[in-house]
Design a protein around this motif. Structure first.
Motif, PDB file in Angstrom:
ATOM      1  N   LEU A  80       0.961  -1.297   0.061  1.00 37.26           N
ATOM      2  CA  LEU A  80       0.009   0.055   0.144  1.00 37.26           C
ATOM      3  C   LEU A  80       0.837   1.218  -0.065  1.00 37.26           C
ATOM      4  CD1 LEU A  80      -2.854   1.337   0.105  1.00 37.26           C
ATOM      5  CD2 LEU A  80      -2.753   1.074   2.474  1.00 37.26           C
ATOM      6  N   LEU A  81       1.994   1.318   0.650  1.00 36.99           N
ATOM      7  CA  LEU A  81       2.868   2.562   0.643  1.00 36.99           C
ATOM      8  C   LEU A  81       3.475   2.681  -0.554  1.00 36.99           C
ATOM      9  CD1 LEU A  81       5.096   1.846   3.975  1.00 36.99           C
ATOM     10  CD2 LEU A  81       2.995   3.242   3.499  1.00 36.99           C
ATOM     11  N   ARG A  82       3.483   1.981  -1.676  1.00 40.62           N
ATOM     12  CA  ARG A  82       3.491   2.189  -3.133  1.00 40.62           C
ATOM     13  C   ARG A  82       2.368   3.212  -3.654  1.00 40.62           C
ATOM     14  NH1 ARG A  82       4.992  -3.814  -5.210  1.00 40.62           N
ATOM     15  NH2 ARG A  82       6.847  -4.354  -3.741  1.00 40.62           N
ATOM     16  N   GLU A  83       1.482   3.131  -3.034  1.00 41.53           N
ATOM     17  CA  GLU A  83       0.576   4.167  -3.537  1.00 41.53           C
ATOM     18  C   GLU A  83       0.233   5.486  -2.506  1.00 41.53           C
ATOM     19  OE1 GLU A  83      -2.788   2.423  -5.675  1.00 41.53           O
ATOM     20  OE2 GLU A  83      -1.746   0.444  -5.592  1.00 41.53           O
ATOM     21  N   MET A  84       0.459   5.083  -1.398  1.00 40.44           N
ATOM     22  CA  MET A  84      -0.284   6.035  -0.436  1.00 40.44           C
ATOM     23  C   MET A  84       0.801   6.198   0.764  1.00 40.44           C
ATOM     24  SD  MET A  84      -4.171   5.293   0.914  1.00 40.44           S
ATOM     25  CE  MET A  84      -3.910   6.726   1.898  1.00 40.44           C
ATOM     26  N   PRO A  85       1.111   7.689   1.018  1.00 41.79           N
ATOM     27  CA  PRO A  85       2.139   7.876   1.845  1.00 41.79           C
ATOM     28  C   PRO A  85       1.688   7.437   3.601  1.00 41.79           C
ATOM     29  CG  PRO A  85       0.612   9.952   1.610  1.00 41.79           C
ATOM     30  CD  PRO A  85       0.444   8.735   0.818  1.00 41.79           C
ATOM     31  N   PRO A  86       2.772   6.964   4.312  1.00 44.98           N
ATOM     32  CA  PRO A  86       2.571   5.988   5.541  1.00 44.98           C
ATOM     33  C   PRO A  86       1.564   6.633   6.427  1.00 44.98           C
ATOM     34  CG  PRO A  86       4.595   7.503   5.453  1.00 44.98           C
ATOM     35  CD  PRO A  86       4.299   7.622   4.427  1.00 44.98           C
ATOM     36  N   LEU A  87       1.654   7.916   6.770  1.00 43.00           N
ATOM     37  CA  LEU A  87       0.529   8.349   8.011  1.00 43.00           C
ATOM     38  C   LEU A  87      -0.670   8.401   7.595  1.00 43.00           C
ATOM     39  CD1 LEU A  87       2.348  11.476   9.331  1.00 43.00           C
ATOM     40  CD2 LEU A  87       2.481   9.112  10.093  1.00 43.00           C
ATOM     41  N   ALA A  88      -0.972   8.415   6.196  1.00 40.95           N
ATOM     42  CA  ALA A  88      -2.325   8.571   5.662  1.00 40.95           C
ATOM     43  C   ALA A  88      -3.002   7.185   5.540  1.00 40.95           C
ATOM     44  CB  ALA A  88      -2.384   9.586   4.127  1.00 40.95           C
ATOM     45  N   ALA A  89      -2.091   6.096   4.913  1.00 46.53           N
ATOM     46  CA  ALA A  89      -2.525   4.751   4.926  1.00 46.53           C
ATOM     47  C   ALA A  89      -2.893   4.475   6.357  1.00 46.53           C
ATOM     48  CB  ALA A  89      -1.203   4.001   4.382  1.00 46.53           C
ATOM     49  N   ARG A  90      -2.215   4.420   7.308  1.00 50.63           N
ATOM     50  CA  ARG A  90      -2.567   4.058   8.850  1.00 50.63           C
ATOM     51  C   ARG A  90      -3.681   4.783   9.201  1.00 50.63           C
ATOM     52  NH1 ARG A  90      -1.127  -1.051  10.957  1.00 50.63           N
ATOM     53  NH2 ARG A  90       0.955  -1.139  11.105  1.00 50.63           N
ATOM     54  N   SER A  91      -3.632   6.097   9.337  1.00 50.56           N
ATOM     55  CA  SER A  91      -4.809   6.810   9.877  1.00 50.56           C
ATOM     56  C   SER A  91      -6.064   6.738   9.101  1.00 50.56           C
ATOM     57  CB  SER A  91      -4.175   8.382  10.116  1.00 50.56           C
ATOM     58  OG  SER A  91      -4.405   8.715   8.671  1.00 50.56           O
ATOM     59  N   TYR A  92      -6.062   6.555   7.764  1.00 48.73           N
ATOM     60  CA  TYR A  92      -7.510   6.380   7.176  1.00 48.73           C
ATOM     61  C   TYR A  92      -8.064   5.244   7.398  1.00 48.73           C
ATOM     62  CZ  TYR A  92      -6.354  10.542   4.274  1.00 48.73           C
ATOM     63  OH  TYR A  92      -6.105  11.863   3.751  1.00 48.73           O
ATOM     64  N   ALA A  93      -7.360   4.146   7.420  1.00 50.13           N
ATOM     65  CA  ALA A  93      -7.672   2.701   7.389  1.00 50.13           C
ATOM     66  C   ALA A  93      -8.163   2.633   9.259  1.00 50.13           C
ATOM     67  CB  ALA A  93      -6.808   1.801   7.600  1.00 50.13           C
ATOM     68  N   GLY A  94      -7.486   3.285   9.991  1.00 56.41           N
ATOM     69  CA  GLY A  94      -7.856   3.298  11.459  1.00 56.41           C
ATOM     70  C   GLY A  94      -8.938   3.914  11.604  1.00 56.41           C
ATOM     71  N   LEU A  95      -9.153   5.171  11.520  1.00 61.71           N
ATOM     72  CA  LEU A  95     -10.414   5.980  11.595  1.00 61.71           C
ATOM     73  C   LEU A  95     -11.508   5.223  11.034  1.00 61.71           C
ATOM     74  CD1 LEU A  95      -9.009   9.590  11.160  1.00 61.71           C
ATOM     75  CD2 LEU A  95      -9.658   8.197  13.378  1.00 61.71           C
ATOM     76  N   ALA A  96     -11.304   4.573   9.813  1.00 58.86           N
ATOM     77  CA  ALA A  96     -12.592   3.934   9.190  1.00 58.86           C
ATOM     78  C   ALA A  96     -12.979   2.556  10.107  1.00 58.86           C
ATOM     79  CB  ALA A  96     -12.133   3.474   7.606  1.00 58.86           C
ATOM     80  N   SER A  97     -12.068   1.930  10.612  1.00 55.71           N
ATOM     81  CA  SER A  97     -11.942   0.833  11.537  1.00 55.71           C
ATOM     82  C   SER A  97     -12.745   1.188  12.544  1.00 55.71           C
ATOM     83  CB  SER A  97     -10.783   0.055  11.526  1.00 55.71           C
ATOM     84  OG  SER A  97     -10.884  -1.074  12.685  1.00 55.71           O
ATOM     85  N   SER A  98     -12.524   2.329  13.288  1.00 56.39           N
ATOM     86  CA  SER A  98     -13.130   2.683  14.375  1.00 56.39           C
ATOM     87  C   SER A  98     -14.606   3.060  14.292  1.00 56.39           C
ATOM     88  CB  SER A  98     -12.257   3.904  15.321  1.00 56.39           C
ATOM     89  OG  SER A  98     -12.900   4.410  16.519  1.00 56.39           O
ATOM     90  N   PHE A  99     -14.850   3.802  13.233  1.00 61.28           N
ATOM     91  CA  PHE A  99     -16.110   4.465  12.708  1.00 61.28           C
ATOM     92  C   PHE A  99     -17.089   3.085  12.815  1.00 61.28           C
ATOM     93  CE2 PHE A  99     -19.150   5.633   9.716  1.00 61.28           C
ATOM     94  CZ  PHE A  99     -19.921   6.549  10.535  1.00 61.28           C
ATOM     95  N   VAL A 100     -16.706   2.098  11.796  1.00 62.55           N
ATOM     96  CA  VAL A 100     -17.438   1.190  11.461  1.00 62.55           C
ATOM     97  C   VAL A 100     -17.698  -0.021  12.521  1.00 62.55           C
ATOM     98  CG1 VAL A 100     -17.469  -1.245   9.875  1.00 62.55           C
ATOM     99  CG2 VAL A 100     -16.782   1.025   8.936  1.00 62.55           C
ATOM    100  N   PHE A 101     -16.870  -0.006  13.317  1.00 65.28           N
ATOM    101  CA  PHE A 101     -16.946  -1.222  14.475  1.00 65.28           C
ATOM    102  C   PHE A 101     -17.606  -0.529  15.552  1.00 65.28           C
ATOM    103  CE2 PHE A 101     -13.812  -3.489  12.250  1.00 65.28           C
ATOM    104  CZ  PHE A 101     -14.025  -4.746  12.823  1.00 65.28           C
TER     105      PHE A 101
END
Length: 283
Positions: A20-41
Motif C-alpha cells: 500500500l505504501l507504493r500508492e499512499m504515504p505512510p501516515l495517511a495509509a494508517r490513519s485513514y484505515a484506523g479511523l474507518a475501522s473505529s467508525f465501522v466497529f
C-alpha cells in the motif's frame, strides 16, 4: 483460535502495508484505515448494545494507552517501512515482549532474572544477524528504519506494562474502538502537513489493501487480541504474538518475492527464542 486470528491478521498486514505504501504515504495509509475501522466497529457495537461511553476518570488513561499502543506503535512502525522490508520490520517490531520484560522491573517491581537477560541478548543477537553482511553503507541507509521500529516496539511494550499496572476496565469492543480511533487521530491530523494524498489515484488493489487493514488488521485482529487477553494469562497471550512475525516473514516471501535465506531465518530464530525466554512463566 483468538490468538490465531490475531497472528494471521497482524502478520498478513505487514506485506499488505508495504504494498500500500507504493500508492499512499505512510501516515495517511494508517490513519485513514484506523479511523474507518473505529467508525465501522463503533457503529457495530452500538447496533449490538455495547456501551461506548467512557467514565471521566478513565479518559487520561485511555489517551495514554492510545498514544503508546496505537499512535507511536503504528506511526513509527509504518514510517520505518520506508527503509526496511516487511520481514525486517516485523522481526524488529516483535522484540517488544523482551522490552516489556525489562520495563516490568521499575514499573511492576519484577526484577529481571538471568533468563530475561539472556532473552535480551538473544533479541539483540537477532537484530545484529538481520543487518549483518550487507555492508556499512547499506546498514547506515537502513538505520533510520531500524531505530523507528525499535522505538515503536519499546513504546508498545511500555503501554502493555502500564496497562497491567493500571488496567482499563472496558468492554473489549469499546477498548478497540476508542484506542484505534484516538490513536490514529494524531496521524490523520499530521498527514496533510507532511504528505500529499491522492485518493482518486488509488488503484483497485490499493482500495482492497485499505479495506483489509481496516477490517482485518485494525478491527478483527485487535478484537481477537483483547478477547484473548480476557481469557488467557497475560504471558500466554503474549507468547501468542510470536505468530505475527512468523506470518509476516512467510507472507512477505510469498507475496513480495523477498529473499528468505539463512540470515533471515537465523535472525527470526534468535528473536523468537529471546521472546520465548522473556515471556515464559516460571514453574
Amino acid at each position: 483460535m483468538l490468538l490465531l486470528l490475531t497472528g494471521l491478521g497482524w502478520g498478513s498486514n505487514w506485506p499488505a502495508l508495504q504494498l500500500l505504501l507504493r500508492e499512499m504515504p505512510p501516515l495517511a495509509a494508517r490513519s485513514y484505515a484506523g479511523l474507518a475501522s473505529s467508525f465501522v466497529f463503533g457503529l457495530g457495537a452500538l447496533a449490538f448494545g455495547v456501551r461506548l461511553s467512557v467514565p471521566r476518570a478513565l479518559w487520561g488513561r485511555l489517551a495514554l494507552f492510545s498514544a503508546l499502543n496505537v499512535t507511536a506503535w503504528m506511526g513509527l512502525a509504518t514510517v520505518g517501512l520506508l527503509w526496511l522490508s516487511a520481514a525486517e520490520a516485523a522481526t524488529l517490531a516483535y522484540t517488544m515482549p523482551v522490552w516489556a520484560a525489562l520495563l516490568a522491573w521499575p514499573i511492576l517491581g519484577e526484577r529481571p532474572s538471568l533468563t530475561k537477560l539472556l532473552a535480551l541478548a538473544l533479541g539483540i543477537g537477532g537484530v545484529v544477524i538481520l543487518f549483518a553482511g550487507r555492508g556499512l553503507d547499506v546498514g547506515l541507509a537502513k538505520l533510520p528504519g531500524m531505530l523507528l521500529l525499535l522505538g515503536s516496539a519499546m513504546f508498545f511494550a511500555l503501554g502493555a506494562v502500564l496497562a497491567k499496572r493500571y488496567p482499563l476496565p472496558m468492554h473489549p469492543v469499546a477498548a478497540m474502538v476508542w484506542q484505534v480511533g484516538l490513536g490514529c487521530l494524531p496521524l490523520f491530523l499530521l498527514s496533510p502537513f507532511l504528505e500529499t494524498v491522492r485518493l482518486g489515484e488509488l488503484s483497485p488493489l490499493g482500495w482492497f489493501l485499505m479495506g483489509w487493514m481496516a477490517v482485518v488488521a485494525l478491527g478483527i485482529a485487535y478484537l481477537a487480541w483483547f478477547g484473548a487477553l480476557a481469557r488467557l494469562p497475560a504471558s500466554t497471550a503474549t507468547i501468542g504474538t510470536l505468530l505475527v512475525p512468523i506470518v509476516a516473514v512467510l507472507a512477505t516471501g510469498l507475496l513480495l518475492d523477498e529473499p528468505l535465506g539463512l540470515r533471515e531465518w537465523s535472525a527470526l530464530g534468535f528473536t523468537l527464542a529471546g521472546v520465548l525466554l522473556a515471556t515464559r512463566r516460571r514453574a
